[in-house]
Design an enzyme around this catalytic site. Structure first.
Site, mmCIF file in Angstrom:
data_model
loop_
_atom_site.group_PDB
_atom_site.id
_atom_site.type_symbol
_atom_site.label_atom_id
_atom_site.label_comp_id
_atom_site.label_asym_id
_atom_site.label_seq_id
_atom_site.Cartn_x
_atom_site.Cartn_y
_atom_site.Cartn_z
ATOM 1 N N GLU A 98 0.864 -1.175 0.000
ATOM 2 C CA GLU A 98 0.000 0.000 0.000
ATOM 3 C C GLU A 98 0.897 1.220 0.000
ATOM 4 O O GLU A 98 1.755 1.369 0.882
ATOM 5 C CB GLU A 98 -0.929 0.029 1.209
ATOM 6 C CG GLU A 98 -1.878 1.228 1.175
ATOM 7 C CD GLU A 98 -2.803 1.315 2.382
ATOM 8 O OE1 GLU A 98 -3.691 2.201 2.377
ATOM 9 O OE2 GLU A 98 -2.637 0.524 3.329
ATOM 10 N N ASP A 105 9.848 7.642 0.422
ATOM 11 C CA ASP A 105 9.138 8.388 -0.607
ATOM 12 C C ASP A 105 8.740 7.410 -1.710
ATOM 13 O O ASP A 105 9.552 6.602 -2.169
ATOM 14 C CB ASP A 105 10.040 9.480 -1.166
ATOM 15 C CG ASP A 105 9.275 10.478 -2.031
ATOM 16 O OD1 ASP A 105 8.526 10.049 -2.925
ATOM 17 O OD2 ASP A 105 9.427 11.689 -1.805
ATOM 18 N N ASP A 136 -3.150 11.895 -1.612
ATOM 19 C CA ASP A 136 -3.098 13.355 -1.667
ATOM 20 C C ASP A 136 -3.424 13.812 -3.093
ATOM 21 O O ASP A 136 -2.781 13.372 -4.049
ATOM 22 C CB ASP A 136 -1.690 13.817 -1.274
ATOM 23 C CG ASP A 136 -1.602 15.319 -1.033
ATOM 24 O OD1 ASP A 136 -2.355 16.072 -1.675
ATOM 25 O OD2 ASP A 136 -0.777 15.743 -0.212
ATOM 26 N N GLU A 161 -9.720 4.472 7.315
ATOM 27 C CA GLU A 161 -10.280 5.471 8.222
ATOM 28 C C GLU A 161 -10.957 6.595 7.441
ATOM 29 O O GLU A 161 -12.046 7.054 7.792
ATOM 30 C CB GLU A 161 -9.188 6.051 9.123
ATOM 31 C CG GLU A 161 -8.603 5.070 10.123
ATOM 32 C CD GLU A 161 -7.367 4.353 9.590
ATOM 33 O OE1 GLU A 161 -7.170 4.329 8.348
ATOM 34 O OE2 GLU A 161 -6.601 3.821 10.402
#
Length: 221
Positions: free
Chosen positions: A43, A95, A117, A193
């Site tokens: 993930e 990263d 994001d 979440e």
């Protein structure tokens, strides 16, 4: 939105046995790290870890690696992982741009991108995890029947992701603009979440499952 910096998070993560140090040293040998020949799923941008820990508990014959760049976010996952020992799960603080330095060609069977994001400014488009730039990296590390799964509540980001995938030569196995209204795609859905929060607020969740054009169509695991 990212969590603010938490004092001491770097020290905790550095001392944590299930956060892999020098992950580049395991490139091409991740199954050896886990001590088995099970497939490797990752993930990218794992956040607080609920999604991956749920999968790891449900599928002990899959090796899971959670990748998170920010130590203050990874700290939350580390705290949860301590409460739920899972031998088939580890974390890497790195990263995502360095994926090819950590995973060898064909080493990964599945890549999950959850509520990434959006990087809304056009000049930052290449930083978006479902961009063509990142899809090229995924293509390198995925095995022949590997696939990419992406979920988001951001319709603009999802439209961008669908267009990028088509332009980059990927095929769509499944796609929905309302995951929670799709009985078939919800059968094996594991919520993050963010997904719990956004869906409770009435936000539709978009999802696609991709495989690489010209490669073998992915099989169910």
């Amino acid at each position: 939105m990212r969590l603010r910096n938490i004092p001491g998070s770097q020290e905790v993560i550095a001392a944590c046995p299930f956060v892999v140090k020098e992950p580049e040293s395991h490139r091409g040998h991740w199954r050896g790290y886990f001590g088995n020949e099970n497939p490797v799923h990752i993930e990218v941008g794992m956040g607080k870890g609920k999604f991956l820990m749920t999968l790891a508990a449900a599928h002990p014959h899959v090796n899971y690696i959670g990748i998170e760049r920010y130590t203050s976010v990874l700290l939350r996952a580390v705290q949860k992982r301590r409460e739920q020992p899972l031998s088939n799960l580890c974390f890497v603080c790195m990263d995502a741009a360095d994926l090819e330095a950590v995973f060898a060609p064909g080493e990964v069977s599945r890549i999950y991108l959850n509520f990434s994001d959006p990087w809304p400014k056009d000049r930052h488009a290449k930083r978006r995890l479902p961009s063509a730039v990142f899809l090229a990296r995924y293509d390198t590390i995925l095995c022949a029947d590997g696939r990419v799964e992406f979920k988001t509540d951001n319709r603009g980001l999802f439209d961008f992701a669908v267009e990028e995938a088509e332009l980059a030569g990927w095929e769509t196995e499944r796609l929905t603009y309302d995951l929670h209204g799709d009985a078939v795609m919800m059968q094996d859905n594991v919520m993050t979440e963010y997904e719990e929060r956004f869906s409770a607020a009435g936000n539709p969740i978009c999802k696609y499952v991709l495989y690489r054009r010209g490669k073998k169509k992915p099989r169910e695991v």
